[in-house]
Motif scaffolding. Structure first.
Motif, mmCIF file in Angstrom:
data_model
loop_
_atom_site.group_PDB
_atom_site.id
_atom_site.type_symbol
_atom_site.label_atom_id
_atom_site.label_comp_id
_atom_site.label_asym_id
_atom_site.label_seq_id
_atom_site.Cartn_x
_atom_site.Cartn_y
_atom_site.Cartn_z
ATOM 1 N N ARG A 40 -5.656 -2.816 -9.367
ATOM 2 C CA ARG A 40 -4.851 -1.701 -8.855
ATOM 3 C C ARG A 40 -5.734 -0.530 -8.451
ATOM 4 O O ARG A 40 -5.531 0.085 -7.410
ATOM 5 C CB ARG A 40 -3.818 -1.264 -9.894
ATOM 6 C CG ARG A 40 -2.601 -2.158 -9.952
ATOM 7 C CD ARG A 40 -1.470 -1.527 -10.737
ATOM 8 N NE ARG A 40 -1.803 -1.221 -12.114
ATOM 9 C CZ ARG A 40 -1.734 -2.073 -13.132
ATOM 10 N NH1 ARG A 40 -1.335 -3.297 -12.926
ATOM 11 N NH2 ARG A 40 -2.044 -1.704 -14.345
ATOM 12 N N HIS A 97 -8.893 -0.640 -7.588
ATOM 13 C CA HIS A 97 -9.759 -0.998 -6.470
ATOM 14 C C HIS A 97 -8.978 -1.209 -5.175
ATOM 15 O O HIS A 97 -9.315 -0.639 -4.138
ATOM 16 C CB HIS A 97 -10.565 -2.248 -6.821
ATOM 17 C CG HIS A 97 -11.497 -2.687 -5.747
ATOM 18 N ND1 HIS A 97 -12.581 -1.923 -5.345
ATOM 19 C CD2 HIS A 97 -11.515 -3.788 -4.979
ATOM 20 C CE1 HIS A 97 -13.219 -2.560 -4.390
ATOM 21 N NE2 HIS A 97 -12.594 -3.692 -4.134
ATOM 22 N N TYR A 98 -7.947 -2.023 -5.223
ATOM 23 C CA TYR A 98 -7.237 -2.384 -3.994
ATOM 24 C C TYR A 98 -6.142 -1.380 -3.617
ATOM 25 O O TYR A 98 -6.037 -0.996 -2.459
ATOM 26 C CB TYR A 98 -6.631 -3.784 -4.114
ATOM 27 C CG TYR A 98 -7.669 -4.874 -4.093
ATOM 28 C CD1 TYR A 98 -8.419 -5.129 -2.951
ATOM 29 C CD2 TYR A 98 -7.920 -5.644 -5.220
ATOM 30 C CE1 TYR A 98 -9.384 -6.117 -2.916
ATOM 31 C CE2 TYR A 98 -8.887 -6.650 -5.199
ATOM 32 C CZ TYR A 98 -9.608 -6.873 -4.044
ATOM 33 O OH TYR A 98 -10.561 -7.846 -4.026
ATOM 34 N N ASP A 99 -5.351 -0.950 -4.588
ATOM 35 C CA ASP A 99 -4.243 -0.044 -4.262
ATOM 36 C C ASP A 99 -4.712 1.382 -4.018
ATOM 37 O O ASP A 99 -4.211 2.066 -3.123
ATOM 38 C CB ASP A 99 -3.187 -0.059 -5.369
ATOM 39 C CG ASP A 99 -2.501 -1.405 -5.502
ATOM 40 O OD1 ASP A 99 -2.656 -2.255 -4.594
ATOM 41 O OD2 ASP A 99 -1.812 -1.629 -6.517
ATOM 42 N N ASP A 155 -7.955 2.182 -3.486
ATOM 43 C CA ASP A 155 -9.166 2.113 -2.645
ATOM 44 C C ASP A 155 -10.358 2.819 -3.289
ATOM 45 O O ASP A 155 -11.076 3.576 -2.651
ATOM 46 C CB ASP A 155 -8.879 2.692 -1.260
ATOM 47 C CG ASP A 155 -9.898 2.220 -0.236
ATOM 48 O OD1 ASP A 155 -10.429 1.102 -0.392
ATOM 49 O OD2 ASP A 155 -10.168 2.976 0.716
ATOM 50 N N ILE A 156 -10.544 2.552 -4.591
ATOM 51 C CA ILE A 156 -11.674 3.111 -5.320
ATOM 52 C C ILE A 156 -12.751 2.042 -5.409
ATOM 53 O O ILE A 156 -12.470 0.903 -5.782
ATOM 54 C CB ILE A 156 -11.238 3.569 -6.733
ATOM 55 C CG1 ILE A 156 -10.169 4.659 -6.618
ATOM 56 C CG2 ILE A 156 -12.433 4.048 -7.543
ATOM 57 C CD1 ILE A 156 -9.539 5.057 -7.931
ATOM 58 N N ASN A 157 -13.989 2.406 -5.069
ATOM 59 C CA ASN A 157 -15.061 1.422 -5.141
ATOM 60 C C ASN A 157 -15.320 1.035 -6.596
ATOM 61 O O ASN A 157 -14.902 1.726 -7.526
ATOM 62 C CB ASN A 157 -16.330 1.913 -4.449
ATOM 63 C CG ASN A 157 -16.937 3.119 -5.116
ATOM 64 O OD1 ASN A 157 -16.661 3.439 -6.259
ATOM 65 N ND2 ASN A 157 -17.785 3.803 -4.384
#
Length: 98
Positions: free
Chosen positions: A56, A58-60, A62-64
């Motif tokens: 969540r 990373h993808y939702d 957009d955190i590296n």
């Protein structure tokens, strides 16, 4: 090995629609520990919630993964501190009752 305590990486990736390389990266960042048996890799089912949280972030959001690492470690520290506060409050109540 008991199959109900682990899930294969292929099954996990298919279910959550993530590439196997993502799981490999999670292992490199030491978020998870994979079990290897007969050239198959497995994840303990107790770690699925951690993988979901990381996905969540990373993808939702957009955190590296470097940022996820920082957030994940801070969340673990907060959890530890909350547990310590609860223990200290319980000990304090014990002495207040006297």
């Amino acid at each position: 090995m008991e199959t109900r305590d682990v899930i294969s990486i292929q099954t996990l990736c298919k279910r959550y629609n993530v590439p196997v390389s993502f799981i490999n990266t999670l292992q490199e960042f030491e978020f998870i520990e994979l079990i290897v048996e007969n050239n198959n890799r497995f994840l303990k089912t107790s770690h699925i919630k951690d993988v979901e949280k990381i996905m969540r972030l990373h993808y939702d959001l957009d955190i590296n993964l470097e940022g996820v690492d920082v957030i994940y470690n801070l969340l673990k520290q907060v959890h530890t501190l909350k547990r310590e506060i609860t223990e200290l409050n319980n000990r304090l109540r014990l002495y207040e009752d006297f």
